[in-house]
Write an enzyme that holds these catalytic residues in place. Structure first.
Site, PDB file in Angstrom:
ATOM      1  N   GLU A 276      -6.275 -41.498   5.372  1.00 28.18           N
ATOM      2  CA  GLU A 276      -5.450 -42.611   5.553  1.00 28.18           C
ATOM      3  C   GLU A 276      -5.961 -43.924   5.416  1.00 28.18           C
ATOM      4  O   GLU A 276      -5.638 -44.815   6.042  1.00 28.18           O
ATOM      5  CB  GLU A 276      -4.370 -42.535   6.732  1.00 28.18           C
ATOM      6  N   ARG A 326      -0.265 -30.655   0.794  1.00 25.47           N
ATOM      7  CA  ARG A 326      -1.086 -31.310   1.990  1.00 25.47           C
ATOM      8  C   ARG A 326      -1.133 -30.349   2.871  1.00 25.47           C
ATOM      9  O   ARG A 326      -2.283 -30.467   3.754  1.00 25.47           O
ATOM     10  CB  ARG A 326      -0.222 -32.579   2.477  1.00 25.47           C
ATOM     11  N   ASP A 355       1.804 -32.762  10.356  1.00 27.20           N
ATOM     12  CA  ASP A 355       1.641 -33.603  11.122  1.00 27.20           C
ATOM     13  C   ASP A 355       2.738 -33.874  12.204  1.00 27.20           C
ATOM     14  O   ASP A 355       3.547 -34.650  12.234  1.00 27.20           O
ATOM     15  CB  ASP A 355       1.823 -35.058  10.227  1.00 27.20           C
ATOM     16  N   GLU A 383       6.443 -38.944  18.309  1.00 26.55           N
ATOM     17  CA  GLU A 383       6.687 -39.813  17.057  1.00 26.55           C
ATOM     18  C   GLU A 383       7.721 -39.199  16.259  1.00 26.55           C
ATOM     19  O   GLU A 383       8.526 -39.820  15.696  1.00 26.55           O
ATOM     20  CB  GLU A 383       5.324 -39.759  16.321  1.00 26.55           C
TER      21      GLU A 383
END
Length: 670
Positions: A276, A326, A355, A383
């Site tokens: 990232e 991914r 994630d 999150e």
């Protein structure tokens, strides 16, 4: 009338608070021997035991009815056989709390404190235990400006306006909380290390951090720092951060030497590299092993460790290219490097291949690495699971992860076994997790989110514990001043909350239908056409991602028979069906429902469950302080609004996509 308010600066969470109640027994405690953590035990005893017992004194051993110390200091020949293990037992009229080392004694004392809170008579207390996981770590994602990346409990506990913000008292209270649940390591800064945070490893910050490290070390918690791989360029003004460049190697060795001059107990670095947009060894044509080993070599003379994160994938991919997946990235990057990492490098692997979604399979990297140290990375901060607005008790999820059978060493090779330090010659070293702590009065924003931190510590110590019982234990310790009926209401909500959150958000393992950037609230196509590589591939006929041999072939990363289980649409578990398969809306699930009807039902039922949460909480209004009642009520109202938005957007999207009516004729915005 509501019960009387209690005034306090910060919650004590599950540790005893003033006025929790006084037991009639007298506690005359003696801490035998000299040691840093034995002094800590005296301080903890002086702070918390008077909140439980009416009569507490610290006395000489001959006058004590509770004696605390190492077996050696107590003159005992017995041993637990683990440096963090302990025993609690009665010897005549005295209760003995002992361990092989002062670390074990400290944990034994916290167990004594817990049993005392729960009302266990002194001389009936008995326990012998040791942690399953060697590493039980917390990662803070705090920035020096006071912001917290993926933080939902106020600003940073540690930093504000590029300066240190926490008082010694706050650090000690936090250390007491973490140590009481077995946490033994932490980072205090974000894995995305920006310019200001890069300076933390320099003399500008090291005197302050040395003081902080000592405060944590008193509670057997080792301080680590997240470091910037490009520090030689940012701080050292070199033109390169190539891990094989002699100037870079020298710079890191010099800087590490400087760190250990100030902080002899420093644990090492957590590194996010080539991920990232973070700098890393790829820039110089080097491997992750070469990058990690360079840092490990600098740390090794001091006993330091590198935690190297495996969250590496292409975040600039073309959504039109369906050959890129991914989910495959971590395995493809790190499995071929097995055996090339130094012995003081620990790979930090997210629990799933994506994630921290509310539902995803366990990463196939677990069990694939046989010659490389690793830990599992979880996310306590919510999150993608409600951001401490929506209640979501994550130990229910983690229990499923611990019990997943990888078949890495044949049938029965569970994740918990791979991560356990009890496995001889095993490469699994334990667990780390992203913190949910901030400077909020209750530490976690939503007071019920404290249960996630508590549950993380309990499961890191012993993953075989029941998360339902952990919730009950947390509620009894935290809300001892409230009625059993209120605690039962809280526990009932916690135990259902993960499945409820999943019901009104992501269907059948597809995930990612969130607003981009902040990740709260629904946006069905938020990431569908983005460069981040997360898709659900919904069309007029069906939805889901084909990760079988006819698709990305992600399933081939798993051992057999796991690959076959997931690869066959008939045997793939319903809850992960759309993660592995693209199926028609009319596909029949094992539940007997079609996929489209499951989507409709789950989203309606999820909202109904949140309505029930709110109704149950409102029914307890008179039994608790107004501040607690209103704070949680406001969170439930926000959660209900969020759940309704998820229900209406997702159901409407899939009705419009499929053209199939809800069998029960409920309102969908057609």
């Amino acid at each position: 009338m509501p019960i009387q308010e209690k005034t306090r600066a910060r919650d004590t969470c599950w540790l005893p608070e003033e006025g929790q109640g006084h037991r009639a027994e007298k506690v005359h405690i003696s801490v035998v021997g000299n040691g840093f953590r034995l002094d800590t035990i005296k301080k903890v005893a002086q702070t918390y035991l008077p909140r439980i017992f009416a009569d507490v004194d610290i006395v000489d051993a001959e006058f004590a009815n509770v004696i605390v110390g190492t077996f050696a200091d107590l003159g005992c020949s017995e041993r637990v056989g683990h440096q963090e293990g302990y025993r609690i037992f009665a010897d005549g009229s005295q209760l003995i709390i002992a361990g092989d080392t002062e670390f074990g004694v400290l944990y034994g004392f916290y167990e004594f404190l817990k049993k005392s809170q729960q009302g266990c008579p002194l001389l009936t207390m008995e326990a012998e235990d040791q942690p399953a996981m060697e590493v039980r770590m917390i990662n803070h994602w705090d920035n020096l400006d006071g912001s917290v990346e993926r933080g939902y409990a106020g600003k940073s506990l540690f930093f504000d306006n590029n300066a240190w913000a926490a008082s010694d008292e706050e650090i000690v209270q936090y250390a007491e909380m973490l140590s009481s649940i077995g946490i033994n390591a932490l980072t205090i800064n974000n894995v995305n290390v920006h310019a200001k945070e890069t300076e933390l490893i320099t003399e500008k910050w090291l005197p302050q951090l040395a003081k902080v490290a000592n405060l944590f070390d008193a509670y057997h918690i080792t301080l680590f720092l997240s470091a910037n791989f490009a520090s030689p360029m940012t701080l050292g003004h070199l033109q390169t951060a190539d891990p094989l460049d002699k100037r870079v190697v020298h710079w890191w060795k010099t800087q590490v030497e400087e760190i250990y001059k100030y902080i002899p107990t420093f644990g090492g670095f957590v590194i996010k590299a080539d991920s990232e947009h973070r700098p890393g060894p790829f820039t110089y044509g080097r491997t992750h092993a070469q990058g990690a080993n360079m840092l490990a070599d600098a740390l090794k003379p001091y006993g330091g460790v590198v935690f190297w994160r495996c969250f590496v994938y292409d975040c600039l991919q073309d959504w039109r290219d369906r050959s890129t997946d991914r989910a495959k990235a971590a395995y493809e990057h790190f499995a071929p490097l097995d055996g090339t990492f130094a012995d003081n490098v620990i790979l930090q692997i997210k629990n799933g291949p994506m994630d921290f979604q509310v539902r995803e399979p366990v990463s196939p990297l677990f069990g694939a690495l046989t010659q490389t140290n690793y830990v599992m990375e979880l996310q306590i901060t919510q999150e993608y699971t409600g951001q401490q607005i929506d209640v979501c008790y994550l130990p229910m999820q983690w229990q499923e992860i611990w019990s997943f059978d990888t078949h890495a060493n044949g049938e029965g090779t569970k994740i918990a076994d791979l991560l356990s330090s009890r496995q001889q010659d095993g490469k699994g070293k334990g667990v780390t997790a992203v913190s949910n702590i901030g400077n909020n009065q209750n530490w976690t924003g939503h007071p019920f989110a404290q249960a996630n931190l508590y549950g993380y510590g309990q499961l890191a110590w012993n993953p075989e514990q029941c998360p339902r019982k952990i919730a009950e234990e947390w509620a009894k310790r935290t809300y001892a001043h409230l009625s059993a009926e209120v605690r039962q209401t809280i526990c009932s909500i916690l135990k259902r909350s993960w499945s409820v959150y999943e019901a009104y958000t992501a269907p059948l393992g597809v995930g990612w239908m969130v607003n981009t950037g902040h990740h709260y609230g629904p946006n069905v196509n938020g990431y569908e056409y983005s460069p981040w590589g997360t898709y659900h591939f919904s069309d007029r006929s069906g939805l889901g991602v084909d990760r079988t041999k006819t698709g990305s072939n992600y399933i081939s990363q798993y051992k057999q028979p796991v690959a076959e289980l997931y690869g066959n649409v008939a045997t793939c578990p319903d809850e992960l069906l759309l993660f592995f398969h693209h199926v028609p809306y009319t596909h029949m699930l094992k539940s007997g429902k079609t996929v489209i009807q499951h989507i409709y039902d789950a989203h309606f039922e999820g909202v109904e469950e949140v309505e029930a949460f709110l109704e149950a909480w409102e029914g307890q209004k008179e039994a608790m302080p107004d501040s607690l009642y209103m704070h949680v009520k406001e969170r439930f109202e926000a959660q209900l609004a969020n759940a309704r938005e998820w229900r209406d957007q997702v159901n409407t999207y899939y009705y419009r996509m499929s053209g199939i009516n809800d069998e029960r004729g409920r309102t969908i915005y057609k």
